[in-house]
Design a protein around this motif. Sequence first.
Motif, PDB file in Angstrom:
ATOM      1  N   GLY A  96       1.133  -4.933   7.565  1.00 50.55           N
ATOM      2  CA  GLY A  96       1.383  -3.503   7.634  1.00 50.55           C
ATOM      3  C   GLY A  96       1.463  -2.951   9.047  1.00 50.55           C
ATOM      4  O   GLY A  96       1.725  -3.669  10.013  1.00 50.55           O
ATOM      5  N   ASP A  99      -7.019   4.222   3.340  1.00 42.39           N
ATOM      6  CA  ASP A  99      -6.313   3.731   4.526  1.00 42.39           C
ATOM      7  C   ASP A  99      -6.525   4.630   5.735  1.00 42.39           C
ATOM      8  O   ASP A  99      -5.742   4.603   6.675  1.00 42.39           O
ATOM      9  CB  ASP A  99      -4.818   3.618   4.232  1.00 42.39           C
ATOM     10  N   GLY A 131      -0.735   1.657   7.005  1.00 42.35           N
ATOM     11  CA  GLY A 131       0.258   1.761   5.948  1.00 42.35           C
ATOM     12  C   GLY A 131       0.965   0.447   5.706  1.00 42.35           C
ATOM     13  O   GLY A 131       0.857  -0.495   6.497  1.00 42.35           O
ATOM     14  N   ALA A 132       1.704   0.396   4.614  1.00 39.75           N
ATOM     15  CA  ALA A 132       2.451  -0.816   4.285  1.00 39.75           C
ATOM     16  C   ALA A 132       3.517  -1.102   5.329  1.00 39.75           C
ATOM     17  O   ALA A 132       3.846  -2.256   5.611  1.00 39.75           O
ATOM     18  CB  ALA A 132       3.076  -0.682   2.902  1.00 39.75           C
ATOM     19  N   ASP A 133       4.065  -0.035   5.920  1.00 40.92           N
ATOM     20  CA  ASP A 133       5.038  -0.158   7.000  1.00 40.92           C
ATOM     21  C   ASP A 133       4.905   1.076   7.889  1.00 40.92           C
ATOM     22  O   ASP A 133       4.042   1.934   7.655  1.00 40.92           O
ATOM     23  CB  ASP A 133       6.461  -0.303   6.462  1.00 40.92           C
ATOM     24  N   ASP A 138       5.251   4.488   6.115  1.00 40.68           N
ATOM     25  CA  ASP A 138       4.073   4.789   5.292  1.00 40.68           C
ATOM     26  C   ASP A 138       2.904   5.223   6.180  1.00 40.68           C
ATOM     27  O   ASP A 138       2.172   6.166   5.840  1.00 40.68           O
ATOM     28  CB  ASP A 138       3.700   3.546   4.472  1.00 40.68           C
ATOM     29  N   ALA A 193       3.422   8.795   7.344  1.00 36.77           N
ATOM     30  CA  ALA A 193       3.150   9.742   6.264  1.00 36.77           C
ATOM     31  C   ALA A 193       1.646   9.930   6.077  1.00 36.77           C
ATOM     32  O   ALA A 193       1.162  11.057   5.886  1.00 36.77           O
ATOM     33  CB  ALA A 193       3.791   9.252   4.968  1.00 36.77           C
ATOM     34  N   LYS A 194       0.885   8.849   6.161  1.00 36.85           N
ATOM     35  CA  LYS A 194      -0.571   8.943   6.014  1.00 36.85           C
ATOM     36  C   LYS A 194      -1.191   9.648   7.220  1.00 36.85           C
ATOM     37  O   LYS A 194      -2.184  10.374   7.069  1.00 36.85           O
ATOM     38  CB  LYS A 194      -1.157   7.546   5.827  1.00 36.85           C
TER      39      LYS A 194
END
Length: 439
Positions: free
Chosen positions: A327, A359, A387-389, A392, A395-396
């Motif tokens: 990630g 996360d 995040g997964a990428d 992501d 966004a978090k």
Amino acid sequence: MIDSLLIANRGEIARRIIRTARRLGVRTIAVHSEADQGMPFVLEADEAVLLGPPQSYRDADAILAAARTTGARAIHPGYGFLSENAGFARRVEEEGLIWVGPGADAIAAMGDKIKARNLMAAAGVPVAPGTEDPVAGVDAALEAVAGIGYPVMVKAAAGGGGMGMAVANDEAALRTEVEKVRAFAERMFGSGDVLLERYFPRVRHVEVQILGLADGRVIALSERECSVQRRNQKLVEEAPSPAVTPELRERFLAAAVKAGEAVGYRNAGTVECLLDPATGDFFFLEMNTRLQVEHPITEMIHGIDLVEQQLRIAAGLDVEVPERTSGHAIELRINAEDPKRFLPGPGTITTWVEPTGADVRVDSGYAEGTTVGMAYDSLMAKLIVHGADRGDAIAKARAAVAGFAIAGPKNNLPFFAELLENDEFLSGDYDTGIVSRMR
């Protein structure tokens, strides 16, 4: 494992070290100044010792006395203060204590930018065009720049943390900046030695986390992107770097291992480089002989605890580090400062509500009711997301910034909200000038 640990630092990094030590069953001793009485790290340690006035974190005698009276087995210096003081590291070991960091010789070798630069060049680590010896004065600087070319960076040889640097675009600026940097360096670092290096107007700041193991090997984990800066000081870091391809990553990691091996490095350290995005060339900047403020993003993508690895290496134990990463992670430095001009904005914290989530991680040094003063760095906390990428993680980070409530001192959360919507940052194609272009 070490059974007792004195933490020669304060704030969020002291709390961070305490958290790992507690999990490992290590007794912790906090030392603190009068200004920090009642701060979270003091209350959370198993034992606390008052040192004296605010500047006491640089008082080696007082810290060593506290170690003796509390029966500490080891000292962790955190970052800043005495963490890169070779004399202090040597005294700790002379006292028969374990120093959780690299040896004094490695610290000394990397503490002088001119010596470090020459040592890296000899080891085959790329360095930018520049001077191999201290610049004796303005005339020597003018002679040297003929072989380097404008613009040049004038740097204090003993400087660090983004201090003691100035850009000269022509002869008039060079004459002024050499004397200004020399005077500043003499006042701040006790050494007026100055060097010149080629300045790259568009450059990225990329660093590699290394671990020098107890058996003598040096391993490089992965890189971090640190190009979001104000006044040459980092505000945001992410890992992995959006600018680094697999081929470039291999070159970065190989150079970082060479750098560590050149000084017989032990424990955690960071090899910092400047990356020219136009050519893919990179150059050694400096080696930080300590744990970095931004270490959590490396922890997040590797699934490891770097403080635990530091303690294991210092104790002569084996270390297992996952080579593969997972990630993307981003760290935002939450400072008590104006979000527009980045000037200090101290005050008593009347509201402190941290964001939560699987996360989301907050490494904080303060809490509601505590006061951010002018005696120390403005860093209040670090907000870290995984995040997964990259998309992501961004966004978090947006959600976490929106969910972080601070009142009392000024803070830079509004700046991060702006950055996380900035097209240049979102593209991943940014450089160290991004903050100035936003202002």
